[in-house]
Structures are given as structure tokens and as C-alpha cells.
Write a protein that holds these residues in place. Sequence first.
Motif, PDB file in Angstrom:
ATOM      1  N   ALA A 113      43.135  18.728  31.900  1.00 16.22           N
ATOM      2  CA  ALA A 113      42.274  19.859  31.527  1.00 16.22           C
ATOM      3  C   ALA A 113      43.094  20.898  30.778  1.00 16.22           C
ATOM      4  O   ALA A 113      44.222  21.204  31.166  1.00 16.22           O
ATOM      5  CB  ALA A 113      41.664  20.488  32.779  1.00 16.22           C
ATOM      6  N   LYS A 114      42.537  21.434  29.708  1.00 17.71           N
ATOM      7  CA  LYS A 114      43.231  22.483  28.959  1.00 17.71           C
ATOM      8  C   LYS A 114      42.952  23.828  29.625  1.00 17.71           C
ATOM      9  O   LYS A 114      41.792  24.229  29.778  1.00 17.71           O
ATOM     10  CB  LYS A 114      42.758  22.518  27.511  1.00 17.71           C
ATOM     11  CG  LYS A 114      43.249  21.360  26.693  1.00 17.71           C
ATOM     12  CD  LYS A 114      42.920  21.579  25.241  1.00 17.71           C
ATOM     13  CE  LYS A 114      43.562  20.486  24.411  1.00 17.71           C
ATOM     14  NZ  LYS A 114      43.417  20.751  22.986  1.00 17.71           N
ATOM     15  N   PRO A 115      43.999  24.543  30.005  1.00 15.57           N
ATOM     16  CA  PRO A 115      43.819  25.852  30.629  1.00 15.57           C
ATOM     17  C   PRO A 115      43.001  26.819  29.774  1.00 15.57           C
ATOM     18  O   PRO A 115      42.165  27.552  30.295  1.00 15.57           O
ATOM     19  CB  PRO A 115      45.246  26.358  30.829  1.00 15.57           C
ATOM     20  CG  PRO A 115      46.069  25.116  30.895  1.00 15.57           C
ATOM     21  CD  PRO A 115      45.405  24.151  29.969  1.00 15.57           C
ATOM     22  N   SER A 116      43.222  26.808  28.476  1.00 19.52           N
ATOM     23  CA  SER A 116      42.492  27.737  27.605  1.00 19.52           C
ATOM     24  C   SER A 116      40.984  27.491  27.680  1.00 19.52           C
ATOM     25  O   SER A 116      40.198  28.444  27.753  1.00 19.52           O
ATOM     26  CB  SER A 116      42.980  27.619  26.161  1.00 19.52           C
ATOM     27  OG  SER A 116      42.826  26.292  25.685  1.00 19.52           O
ATOM     28  N   THR A 122      50.368  24.471  26.525  1.00 22.87           N
ATOM     29  CA  THR A 122      51.665  23.784  26.581  1.00 22.87           C
ATOM     30  C   THR A 122      52.446  24.186  27.823  1.00 22.87           C
ATOM     31  O   THR A 122      53.008  23.337  28.514  1.00 22.87           O
ATOM     32  CB  THR A 122      52.496  24.100  25.318  1.00 22.87           C
ATOM     33  OG1 THR A 122      51.759  23.657  24.176  1.00 22.87           O
ATOM     34  CG2 THR A 122      53.849  23.416  25.370  1.00 22.87           C
ATOM     35  N   LEU A 123      52.479  25.462  28.120  1.00 26.78           N
ATOM     36  CA  LEU A 123      53.216  25.976  29.268  1.00 26.78           C
ATOM     37  C   LEU A 123      52.704  25.366  30.570  1.00 26.78           C
ATOM     38  O   LEU A 123      53.482  24.941  31.421  1.00 26.78           O
ATOM     39  CB  LEU A 123      53.095  27.501  29.320  1.00 26.78           C
ATOM     40  CG  LEU A 123      53.749  28.201  30.505  1.00 26.78           C
ATOM     41  CD1 LEU A 123      55.264  28.065  30.423  1.00 26.78           C
ATOM     42  CD2 LEU A 123      53.351  29.664  30.528  1.00 26.78           C
ATOM     43  N   LEU A 124      51.404  25.313  30.729  1.00 22.81           N
ATOM     44  CA  LEU A 124      50.835  24.859  31.995  1.00 22.81           C
ATOM     45  C   LEU A 124      50.763  23.357  32.146  1.00 22.81           C
ATOM     46  O   LEU A 124      50.601  22.859  33.260  1.00 22.81           O
ATOM     47  CB  LEU A 124      49.453  25.480  32.204  1.00 22.81           C
ATOM     48  CG  LEU A 124      49.536  26.975  32.478  1.00 22.81           C
ATOM     49  CD1 LEU A 124      48.177  27.623  32.392  1.00 22.81           C
ATOM     50  CD2 LEU A 124      50.166  27.248  33.827  1.00 22.81           C
ATOM     51  N   THR A 125      50.883  22.605  31.065  1.00 19.14           N
ATOM     52  CA  THR A 125      50.874  21.157  31.197  1.00 19.14           C
ATOM     53  C   THR A 125      52.282  20.604  31.391  1.00 19.14           C
ATOM     54  O   THR A 125      52.452  19.436  31.665  1.00 19.14           O
ATOM     55  CB  THR A 125      50.216  20.466  29.984  1.00 19.14           C
ATOM     56  OG1 THR A 125      50.879  20.881  28.793  1.00 19.14           O
ATOM     57  CG2 THR A 125      48.743  20.788  29.910  1.00 19.14           C
ATOM     58  N   ALA A 126      53.277  21.467  31.274  1.00 15.95           N
ATOM     59  CA  ALA A 126      54.654  21.057  31.541  1.00 15.95           C
ATOM     60  C   ALA A 126      54.838  20.898  33.052  1.00 15.95           C
ATOM     61  O   ALA A 126      54.079  21.441  33.848  1.00 15.95           O
ATOM     62  CB  ALA A 126      55.629  22.105  31.004  1.00 15.95           C
ATOM     63  N   ASP A 127      55.835  20.126  33.436  1.00 10.71           N
ATOM     64  CA  ASP A 127      56.123  19.968  34.860  1.00 10.71           C
ATOM     65  C   ASP A 127      56.544  21.301  35.459  1.00 10.71           C
ATOM     66  O   ASP A 127      57.150  22.132  34.803  1.00 10.71           O
ATOM     67  CB  ASP A 127      57.266  18.960  35.069  1.00 10.71           C
ATOM     68  CG  ASP A 127      56.810  17.536  34.823  1.00 10.71           C
ATOM     69  OD1 ASP A 127      55.593  17.287  34.914  1.00 10.71           O
ATOM     70  OD2 ASP A 127      57.664  16.679  34.555  1.00 10.71           O
ATOM     71  N   GLY A 128      56.203  21.495  36.706  1.00  9.44           N
ATOM     72  CA  GLY A 128      56.609  22.711  37.397  1.00  9.44           C
ATOM     73  C   GLY A 128      55.436  23.501  37.914  1.00  9.44           C
ATOM     74  O   GLY A 128      54.298  23.305  37.508  1.00  9.44           O
ATOM     75  N   THR A 138      38.840  27.802  40.790  1.00 10.29           N
ATOM     76  CA  THR A 138      38.731  26.368  40.553  1.00 10.29           C
ATOM     77  C   THR A 138      40.120  25.753  40.504  1.00 10.29           C
ATOM     78  O   THR A 138      41.049  26.370  39.996  1.00 10.29           O
ATOM     79  CB  THR A 138      38.013  26.095  39.216  1.00 10.29           C
ATOM     80  OG1 THR A 138      36.781  26.821  39.185  1.00 10.29           O
ATOM     81  CG2 THR A 138      37.714  24.635  39.043  1.00 10.29           C
ATOM     82  N   GLN A 139      40.220  24.527  41.000  1.00 12.23           N
ATOM     83  CA  GLN A 139      41.475  23.792  40.904  1.00 12.23           C
ATOM     84  C   GLN A 139      41.361  22.755  39.796  1.00 12.23           C
ATOM     85  O   GLN A 139      40.306  22.146  39.614  1.00 12.23           O
ATOM     86  CB  GLN A 139      41.812  23.131  42.229  1.00 12.23           C
ATOM     87  CG  GLN A 139      42.153  24.147  43.285  1.00 12.23           C
ATOM     88  CD  GLN A 139      42.774  23.522  44.514  1.00 12.23           C
ATOM     89  OE1 GLN A 139      42.877  22.319  44.627  1.00 12.23           O
ATOM     90  NE2 GLN A 139      43.190  24.364  45.423  1.00 12.23           N
ATOM     91  N   TYR A 140      42.445  22.592  39.061  1.00 13.45           N
ATOM     92  CA  TYR A 140      42.473  21.693  37.913  1.00 13.45           C
ATOM     93  C   TYR A 140      43.718  20.818  37.951  1.00 13.45           C
ATOM     94  O   TYR A 140      44.736  21.195  38.524  1.00 13.45           O
ATOM     95  CB  TYR A 140      42.512  22.487  36.593  1.00 13.45           C
ATOM     96  CG  TYR A 140      41.228  23.175  36.263  1.00 13.45           C
ATOM     97  CD1 TYR A 140      40.231  22.506  35.573  1.00 13.45           C
ATOM     98  CD2 TYR A 140      41.021  24.499  36.617  1.00 13.45           C
ATOM     99  CE1 TYR A 140      39.041  23.140  35.256  1.00 13.45           C
ATOM    100  CE2 TYR A 140      39.836  25.144  36.297  1.00 13.45           C
ATOM    101  CZ  TYR A 140      38.853  24.455  35.617  1.00 13.45           C
ATOM    102  OH  TYR A 140      37.686  25.090  35.303  1.00 13.45           O
ATOM    103  N   ASP A 141      43.630  19.708  37.265  1.00  9.38           N
ATOM    104  CA  ASP A 141      44.794  18.909  36.917  1.00  9.38           C
ATOM    105  C   ASP A 141      45.095  19.280  35.475  1.00  9.38           C
ATOM    106  O   ASP A 141      44.393  18.864  34.550  1.00  9.38           O
ATOM    107  CB  ASP A 141      44.480  17.415  37.035  1.00  9.38           C
ATOM    108  CG  ASP A 141      45.603  16.531  36.527  1.00  9.38           C
ATOM    109  OD1 ASP A 141      46.647  17.057  36.073  1.00  9.38           O
ATOM    110  OD2 ASP A 141      45.444  15.301  36.579  1.00  9.38           O
TER     111      ASP A 141
END
Length: 91
Positions: A20-23, A60-66, A13-16
Amino acid sequence: MDSIDTTSRSVQTQYDWGTAKPSIAIIDAIATLENVEPIELSTVLDTTLFDHVDPESLDTLLTADGNISISFTIGEYTVQIDGNTLVVHYS
């Protein structure tokens, strides 16, 4: 676009990650593969996401830019996140 393959027991699945919270996405994907409600997952797997990774840190890690790529296992499942794509596969 969601891709669920019940034969090989995988979800892609693709997410924004900004919305969306990865957890939560990981828990939902594994619950889908186990055919249970997310709230029942820790009982079915006899483990929790927190036993394998810190959910707050992951979010937190995945919602950061990059563009981040990570992978880890939860029980018999391999979780891979590459950019905005989550893949969960039963090993």
C-alpha cells in the motif's frame, strides 16, 4: 483493522506498506473523514498532500525496511504513522 470515529473525526488503519502506498492511504483517510471522493479532496481542503510533504519521498521512506514514526499536519488534520499504523485526526 480499520477504526473510523466520526464523532472525534479520526481514522486508524493498519497497512502493509510493501503493498500500500502511504500517500494514497493518507488521502483516502482524509477523504473518508471529509465524506468526499479522494479526487475532490484538494478542492475541499484548498491544499494538497504535496503542499505539506513530498508523496514520492514519503512512499519510499515507509516502504523501506525498518520501523518508522513520522507525523505532520495537512490543513486541520494531524497525520501520524507509527510502523504499519496510520492515524489521521481532525484537530
